[in-house]
Design an enzyme around this catalytic site. Structure first.
Site, short mmCIF file in Angstrom:
data_model
loop_
_atom_site.label_atom_id
_atom_site.label_comp_id
_atom_site.label_asym_id
_atom_site.label_seq_id
_atom_site.Cartn_x
_atom_site.Cartn_y
_atom_site.Cartn_z
N ARG A 236 0.84 -1.19 0.00
CA ARG A 236 0.00 0.00 0.00
C ARG A 236 0.87 1.25 0.00
NH1 ARG A 236 -5.13 -0.54 -1.83
NH2 ARG A 236 -6.55 -1.58 -0.39
N ASP A 260 5.01 -0.18 -6.81
CA ASP A 260 3.81 -0.57 -7.55
C ASP A 260 2.58 0.17 -7.04
OD1 ASP A 260 2.40 -2.24 -9.52
OD2 ASP A 260 1.49 -3.20 -7.76
N GLU A 265 -3.36 7.50 -4.97
CA GLU A 265 -3.61 6.99 -6.32
C GLU A 265 -4.96 7.51 -6.83
OE1 GLU A 265 -3.40 2.80 -6.04
OE2 GLU A 265 -1.22 2.74 -5.86
N HIS A 297 0.08 -0.10 -10.02
CA HIS A 297 -0.65 -1.01 -9.13
C HIS A 297 -1.05 -2.28 -9.87
CE1 HIS A 297 -2.86 -0.70 -5.08
NE2 HIS A 297 -2.75 -1.98 -5.39
#
Length: 331
Positions: A236, A260, A265, A297
């Site tokens: 996260r 990632d 986001e 992600h």
């Protein structure tokens, strides 16, 4: 019994249609993100399936209650973006998918580690700028078997990552607030987070986001880490302070990062049909650094994972509608 699936990617559609046909249940799907403006699309449906990292607000659950919707089934693991007290207050039950494919995320973390360890970013930068290669000190990498990997979180994903890192010859240490009873001698638990920070050549994060670990990786931690260390985050974004990470990368406090998932986001990031250009300044800055691999992600994104996410999410809705209690119920 009928369900609606939000935030659908093109590759999910065949699995959704097959599940609906196999179970004789009407399932509608939409590419829109679930929020206060789009929740009206769920009118008349019994349950909602969703996949997103942007917030599920109290106002959203109030709308659920007005519409008579009692079930929200996530297609992902994390619930840190959900107002759980508001869901409970409005009589909405939440399920998640805690194990859709641990190997998918673990493999991605290892891939990022290899990419950074072998300086592929520096090679790509030189090729892009000069359109030619020549031997450079920047290209000299490190074998995985020469490194100590610190795995933070030893749940299903963390243990899958340990197996892969160990298979490549790495020495693996780990830390978890709730350690496994046995390690099968494949790794060693360290006594403290400080030990993990100080000893690791690569740190791979595999823990859920909580209030307690918000910005756990910050300037103080980066100073503790080796200046040759790599940080891998497929968990996260909130666990890592982005500003402090960029400073650490630019100043040489750490050697590189595989990212990632990043703080804040946007919904566009998860819209498979979006053609918008990336405007997030942090993403743009990180993407230009040769010692960074940043991805949208996507660590979870394999055919096995997508199928399991759909099947388990819709299966949880069916169970709740039938009066059963799924094992994946979020308390």
């Amino acid at each position: 019994m009928k369900f609606i699936v939000y935030n659908v990617r093109d590759d999910e559609i065949p699995f959704i249609e097959k599940w609906g046909k196999d179970h004789g249940i009407e399932v509608k799907y939409t590419t829109t993100t679930l929020n206060q403006e789009t929740v009206e699309e769920a009118a008349g449906f019994d349950g909602v399936s969703c996949l997103q990292t942007i917030p599920y607000s109290a106002e959203l659950f109030e709308s659920f209650k007005k519409m008579g919707i009692k079930y929200l089934s996530l297609r992902n693991v994390g619930v840190d973006n959900i107002d759980l007290p508001a869901a409970k207050e409005n009589g909405v039950r939440i399920t998640n998918v805690p194990a859709y494919s641990p190997e998918s995320i673990a493999e991605f973390a290892v891939m990022m580690s290899l990419y950074l360890s072998r300086k592929v970013g520096y090679m790509r930068q030189q090729l892009d700028q000069k359109h030619q290669f020549h031997f450079s000190p920047n290209f000299m990498g490190r074998l995985m078997s020469e490194q100590t990997v610190g795995v933070l979180g030893t749940g299903r994903i963390g243990r899958a990552a340990i197996k892969l890192f160990k298979g490549l010859g790495a020495s693996v240490i780990a830390y978890d607030k709730y350690p496994q009873k046995t390690t099968d001698e494949s790794f060693v638990y360290v006594k403290s987070l400080d030990d993990l920070y100080n000893q690791s050549d690569i740190i791979s994060i595999h823990m859920p986001a909580t209030e307690a670990n918000y910005h756990q990786f910050n300037h103080e931690v980066f100073e503790q880490m080796k200046d040759t260390a790599l940080l891998i985050n497929t968990a996260r974004g909130s666990i890592v302070d982005t500003d402090d990470l960029m400073y650490a990368l630019q100043s040489g406090e750490i050697a590189g990062a595989g990212i990632d998932t990043i703080e804040n986001e946007s919904a566009d990031l998860q819209d498979s049909r979006s053609t918008k250009q990336v405007t997030n300044p942090d993403v743009l800055k990180l993407s230009m650094m040769p010692n960074v691999l940043i991805t949208p992600h996507s660590a979870f994104h394999t055919s096995e994972a997508v199928k399991n996410m759909i099947d388990i999410s819709l299966g949880n809705l069916e169970m709740m509608m039938s009066g059963k209690i799924p094992a994946d119920l979020v308390d």
